[in-house]
Every structure is written in C-alpha cells, then in structure tokens.
Design an enzyme around this catalytic site. Structure first.
Site, PDB file in Angstrom:
ATOM      1  N   CYS A 106       4.914  -6.622   2.129  1.00 20.01           N
ATOM      2  CA  CYS A 106       5.342  -5.385   3.056  1.00 20.01           C
ATOM      3  C   CYS A 106       6.476  -6.675   4.036  1.00 20.01           C
ATOM      4  CB  CYS A 106       4.519  -4.840   3.264  1.00 20.01           C
ATOM      5  SG  CYS A 106       5.719  -3.539   3.626  1.00 20.01           S
ATOM      6  N   HIS A 209       3.101  -2.768  -1.525  1.00 16.90           N
ATOM      7  CA  HIS A 209       1.236  -2.947  -1.458  1.00 16.90           C
ATOM      8  C   HIS A 209       0.097  -3.602  -2.506  1.00 16.90           C
ATOM      9  CE1 HIS A 209       1.406  -2.893   3.202  1.00 16.90           C
ATOM     10  NE2 HIS A 209       3.190  -1.802   2.771  1.00 16.90           N
ATOM     11  N   GLU A 211      -2.505  -5.151  -2.104  1.00 16.73           N
ATOM     12  CA  GLU A 211      -3.735  -4.996  -2.031  1.00 16.73           C
ATOM     13  C   GLU A 211      -4.114  -3.560  -2.184  1.00 16.73           C
ATOM     14  OE1 GLU A 211      -1.582  -2.870   1.585  1.00 16.73           O
ATOM     15  OE2 GLU A 211      -1.128  -5.193  -0.030  1.00 16.73           O
TER      16      GLU A 211
END
Length: 242
Positions: A106, A209, A211
């Site tokens: 990001c 994102h 993660e």
C-alpha cells in the site's frame, strides 16, 4: 529476520507510540520469518536496521509528502509524515545497496515509486474518472474488488498464473508516473495501478493489503509472503558467499 517499518499513532495524551498492524506480524510468521517492528526515524538507526535484518516490509499508513515528487498538496491529500518518508527512503536505499529484499505494501509501494523518481495520484476520487471503491467498507480481511494481472509479470508467476484476483482495498492514493525500473503488473477496472514489477530482483510492490487477507486465511496471499521470505533467505545466502 524481517524488519517492518512502523508508523506513529497517538491514541490519547497517555498512549502513543510506534505502530505496525498485527497482520504483518502473523503473515510473516506463517511464511517462516521472524518479524521485527522498526521504530522509524532518519539517521544512523536506519543504517543499523539495514545491516541487521535480512529483508524489509514497508508497511501501510499515511500519505507521502507531495514535496518528494515535486508537487504541492491538493485538497484531497491527507495527513503525511515527512520524517517517516525520509527514513523509509533511506531504508530502501540502504537495503538495495546491500542486496536485501523489500516488500512495499500500500503506502510502501507508493514510497518505492516515489523513491525511484515516480509520482502519485494524490486523491483517486479527484483525479480519476469513474473510480471504483478503493477504500472498502467491509472487513480488511475480505476482498472487495478485482484486479487484472499482466501475464508477463513476475506477480503472475508468484500468484499461480491467475489472470485476475479479488483483493482488499484501503487507499485513496496510487501510482501516477512509474519510477525508474518499474512496470505496472496489475490494474483495477478503473485503470489504477495495483502492483508493480521491479527490475531489481529484490523489490516487490502491491497496492492492496495481502497481510490482512493472509491473516484471514487466504492461501493465495500467503504465497506473496512465502515468495518474499524465500527471496530474503536466498539473498542472505548470496551475500554471505560474497
């Protein structure tokens, strides 16, 4: 050992400090790494981080100061942290010098792009015709919009040769002019660049994102972290042999 760049959060007069979302930590652990949150300030500590860790995640967070791509802030530009910008530019420079992989997520992708001479769209809603929703209203662990992946990109290989995937989305800025050595590897339906291929082998960048999707159980997004950790181990071995 993978260093995660941190931002700054002030919750109250009694609670403030350096911050990185827990999903970065859990995803790196799932991929077989030891995560280390790095309090980021420019100067000697950044060079010490570069020497200590085997790879780096440039995490999400606030906007990049437009002065670094020779623009004034537009009305849609949000809060920026100039000190963090300088520190992450320094960390990226040192990591590249030492041949250590960097994964930009990001804001981290945007930092890589600006550091390599690129520019940013300061606010997608103001600068893109007919934008899709890039700041989703559902959980960050869920995908919200599709991205198309270029078949001739490294990302296409890492993600198992999928031509399109669904990703989460929590940003209002994006890549405008690509930095030196960067090539767009994925696009949203409105044309926003969602990932880049980087000619320097050790750099990866995505706008979403992964993660949080990994923390939510996505095996596909885990592949990104596994690739990054594997690359960090590989480059560590190469550097040890030099």
């Amino acid at each position: 050992m993978i260093g995660i760049s941190s931002g700054y959060v002030k919750l109250s007069e009694f609670s403030e400090g350096d911050y990185a979302h827990k999903d970065y930590i859990s995803s790196l652990i799932k991929a077989g790494a030891v995560p280390l949150i790095l309090p980021i300030v420019p100067g000697p500590s950044v060079d010490a981080y570069a020497a200590l860790c085997d790879g780096f995640v440039l995490s999400g967070g606030c906007d990049v100061n437009p002065q670094f791509f020779d623009q004034d802030p537009t009305p849609g530009c949000g809060v920026f942290d100039t000190e963090r910008d300088r520190a992450e530019f320094q960390l990226l420079q040192q990591a590249m010098k030492l041949g250590k992989p960097v994964f930009g997520i990001c804001r981290g992708l945007q930092v890589i792009n600006v550091a390599l001479g690129g520019t940013l769209i300061q606010d997608i809603a103001d600068e893109i015709d007919h934008p899709i929703q890039h700041t989703q209203k559902v959980s960050r662990k869920e995908g919200s919009h599709r991205v198309r992946i270029a078949k001739d990109s490294r990302l296409y290989q890492v993600l198992g040769e999928h031509e399109a995937i669904v990703v989460n989305s929590l940003h209002h800025q994006s890549v405008a002019r690509l930095g030196d050595g960067l090539r767009a590897a994925a696009f949203a339906a409105d044309g926003v660049v969602e990932a880049v291929d980087i000619t320097e082998k050790g750099l990866i960048g995505v706008q979403w994102h992964p993660e949080s999707m990994t923390a939510g159980g996505s095996e596909l997004m885990l592949h990104l972290f596994e690739y990054f950790v594997s690359l960090s181990k590989e480059m560590k071995q190469v550097n040890a042999e030099i």
